[in-house]
Design a protein around this motif. Structure first.
Motif, PDB file in Angstrom:
ATOM      1  N   TYR A  76       0.863  -1.176   0.000  1.00  0.00           N
ATOM      2  CA  TYR A  76       0.000   0.000   0.000  1.00  0.00           C
ATOM      3  C   TYR A  76       0.904   1.232   0.000  1.00  0.00           C
ATOM      4  O   TYR A  76       1.867   1.303   0.773  1.00  0.00           O
ATOM      5  CB  TYR A  76      -0.891  -0.006   1.243  1.00  0.00           C
ATOM      6  N   GLU A 101      -0.861  -1.003  -4.356  1.00  0.00           N
ATOM      7  CA  GLU A 101      -2.260  -0.589  -4.301  1.00  0.00           C
ATOM      8  C   GLU A 101      -2.352   0.702  -3.508  1.00  0.00           C
ATOM      9  O   GLU A 101      -1.379   1.170  -2.901  1.00  0.00           O
ATOM     10  CB  GLU A 101      -3.123  -1.676  -3.654  1.00  0.00           C
ATOM     11  N   SER A 103      -5.792   3.660  -1.948  1.00  0.00           N
ATOM     12  CA  SER A 103      -7.211   3.785  -1.630  1.00  0.00           C
ATOM     13  C   SER A 103      -8.072   3.522  -2.856  1.00  0.00           C
ATOM     14  O   SER A 103      -7.793   4.022  -3.951  1.00  0.00           O
ATOM     15  CB  SER A 103      -7.506   5.188  -1.101  1.00  0.00           C
ATOM     16  N   GLN A 104      -9.127   2.746  -2.670  1.00  0.00           N
ATOM     17  CA  GLN A 104     -10.056   2.494  -3.759  1.00  0.00           C
ATOM     18  C   GLN A 104     -11.095   3.604  -3.895  1.00  0.00           C
ATOM     19  O   GLN A 104     -11.896   3.610  -4.835  1.00  0.00           O
ATOM     20  CB  GLN A 104     -10.743   1.143  -3.556  1.00  0.00           C
ATOM     21  N   SER A 106     -10.325   7.308  -3.195  1.00  0.00           N
ATOM     22  CA  SER A 106      -9.794   8.591  -3.676  1.00  0.00           C
ATOM     23  C   SER A 106      -8.357   8.408  -4.175  1.00  0.00           C
ATOM     24  O   SER A 106      -7.565   7.707  -3.559  1.00  0.00           O
ATOM     25  CB  SER A 106      -9.836   9.645  -2.571  1.00  0.00           C
ATOM     26  N   ARG A 107      -8.046   9.053  -5.291  1.00  0.00           N
ATOM     27  CA  ARG A 107      -6.717   8.925  -5.882  1.00  0.00           C
ATOM     28  C   ARG A 107      -5.695   9.742  -5.092  1.00  0.00           C
ATOM     29  O   ARG A 107      -5.945  10.918  -4.791  1.00  0.00           O
ATOM     30  CB  ARG A 107      -6.741   9.413  -7.337  1.00  0.00           C
ATOM     31  N   PRO A 130      -6.723  -2.786 -10.969  1.00  0.00           N
ATOM     32  CA  PRO A 130      -7.100  -1.423 -11.370  1.00  0.00           C
ATOM     33  C   PRO A 130      -8.597  -1.253 -11.554  1.00  0.00           C
ATOM     34  O   PRO A 130      -9.122  -0.128 -11.418  1.00  0.00           O
ATOM     35  CB  PRO A 130      -6.354  -1.224 -12.700  1.00  0.00           C
ATOM     36  N   ARG A 132     -10.853  -1.994  -9.630  1.00  0.00           N
ATOM     37  CA  ARG A 132     -11.563  -1.776  -8.361  1.00  0.00           C
ATOM     38  C   ARG A 132     -11.398  -0.356  -7.806  1.00  0.00           C
ATOM     39  O   ARG A 132     -11.994  -0.041  -6.771  1.00  0.00           O
ATOM     40  CB  ARG A 132     -11.082  -2.807  -7.327  1.00  0.00           C
ATOM     41  N   TYR A 133     -10.634   0.488  -8.492  1.00  0.00           N
ATOM     42  CA  TYR A 133     -10.466   1.867  -8.011  1.00  0.00           C
ATOM     43  C   TYR A 133     -11.618   2.712  -8.555  1.00  0.00           C
ATOM     44  O   TYR A 133     -11.635   3.103  -9.724  1.00  0.00           O
ATOM     45  CB  TYR A 133      -9.109   2.420  -8.435  1.00  0.00           C
ATOM     46  N   PHE A 136     -11.380   5.888 -10.725  1.00  0.00           N
ATOM     47  CA  PHE A 136     -10.930   5.753 -12.120  1.00  0.00           C
ATOM     48  C   PHE A 136     -12.103   5.506 -13.073  1.00  0.00           C
ATOM     49  O   PHE A 136     -11.983   5.746 -14.273  1.00  0.00           O
ATOM     50  CB  PHE A 136      -9.959   4.575 -12.266  1.00  0.00           C
ATOM     51  N   HIS A 137     -13.214   5.002 -12.546  1.00  0.00           N
ATOM     52  CA  HIS A 137     -14.299   4.560 -13.412  1.00  0.00           C
ATOM     53  C   HIS A 137     -14.882   5.690 -14.258  1.00  0.00           C
ATOM     54  O   HIS A 137     -15.285   5.469 -15.400  1.00  0.00           O
ATOM     55  CB  HIS A 137     -15.405   3.904 -12.582  1.00  0.00           C
ATOM     56  N   TYR A 143      -6.430   5.349 -17.027  1.00  0.00           N
ATOM     57  CA  TYR A 143      -5.756   4.058 -17.190  1.00  0.00           C
ATOM     58  C   TYR A 143      -4.722   4.163 -18.307  1.00  0.00           C
ATOM     59  O   TYR A 143      -3.603   3.656 -18.188  1.00  0.00           O
ATOM     60  CB  TYR A 143      -6.760   2.958 -17.526  1.00  0.00           C
TER      61      TYR A 143
END
Length: 222
Positions: A76, A101, A103-104, A106-107, A130, A132-133, A136-137, A143
């Motif tokens: 992490y 990895e 935080s899922q 916040s970037r 990737p 699961r973040y 990013f979606h 990406y």
């Protein structure tokens, strides 16, 4: 190349018996060369190379026949990681690769700087799961940005099922369709994951990924 099989060090295998049960299940699924990657996460699983190596030794002489179990970690990106980096006490995967990895939700504000610095230090970064973040979606082009920086992407096998939800599944599929995935890993934590993993080979995106010729998993066995 992504699993949580060391007994009692994180949210994976609870004890030696649990570890062996999971590993035996993986063998039945056709896995023989395993690189296990327990969490190193300062506020929850503050592992060091010493604690992980001690746990690894507990499995010595107890593994099912034909199984090799090498050790690394899923790091992490926090202050403990930076400290271990400065102390040169990280345990990379073959090829000086680091599975990382964050935080899922916040970037990290300095994510690109961290990636750049690790590259300068000679590490090849593999970003775990990737798909699961969540942040990013809505910014799928990011990406592409990190791929252009040389970061390799590792999809979770269970993301090709509904295990993490349909939205995560759709992002994983999109990453595969755009030929952006370099590695596939189980990210197995417990025995219950074994039944879900049995469904993966029957998904069309798993078949596409395998046939793409892009997977680098075999690079980690050399």
């Amino acid at each position: 190349m992504h699993s949580h099989l060391i007994p009692g060090v994180d949210d994976g295998a609870k004890d030696v018996q649990d570890s062996i049960q999971i590993i035996s299940g993986l063998k039945e699924l056709g896995f023989y060369h395993l690189i296990t990657t327990p969490h190193t996460l300062q506020d929850i699983h503050p592992n060091t190379s010493e604690t992980l190596k001690t746990g690894h030794l507990k499995l010595q002489g107890k593994l099912p026949e034909g199984i090799s179990l090498n050790l690394s970690s899923e790091y992490y990106l926090d202050e403990q990681f930076q400290k271990q980096l400065n102390e040169n006490s990280l345990m990379p995967l073959p090829g000086n690769r680091l599975l990382v990895e964050f935080s899922q939700i916040s970037r990290p504000h300095n994510l690109e700087e961290v990636f750049f610095d690790l590259g300068i230090k000679g590490y090849q970064i593999i970003l775990a799961h990737p798909e699961r973040y969540l942040f990013f979606h809505k910014h799928f082009d990011y990406y592409k940005r990190i791929k252009e920086m040389g970061v390799e992407l590792q999809v979770n096998a269970l993301s090709l099922t509904d295990h993490y939800g349909k939205h995560v599944k759709s992002i994983a599929e999109k990453l595969i369709e755009k030929d952006m995935i370099d590695f596939i890993g189980t990210d197995i934590h417990h025995v219950k994951h074994l039944d879900s993993l049995k469904k993966v080979p029957y998904t069309k995106h798993f078949e596409r990924l395998v046939k793409s010729g892009l997977l680098k998993n075999k690079d980690l066995t050399q």
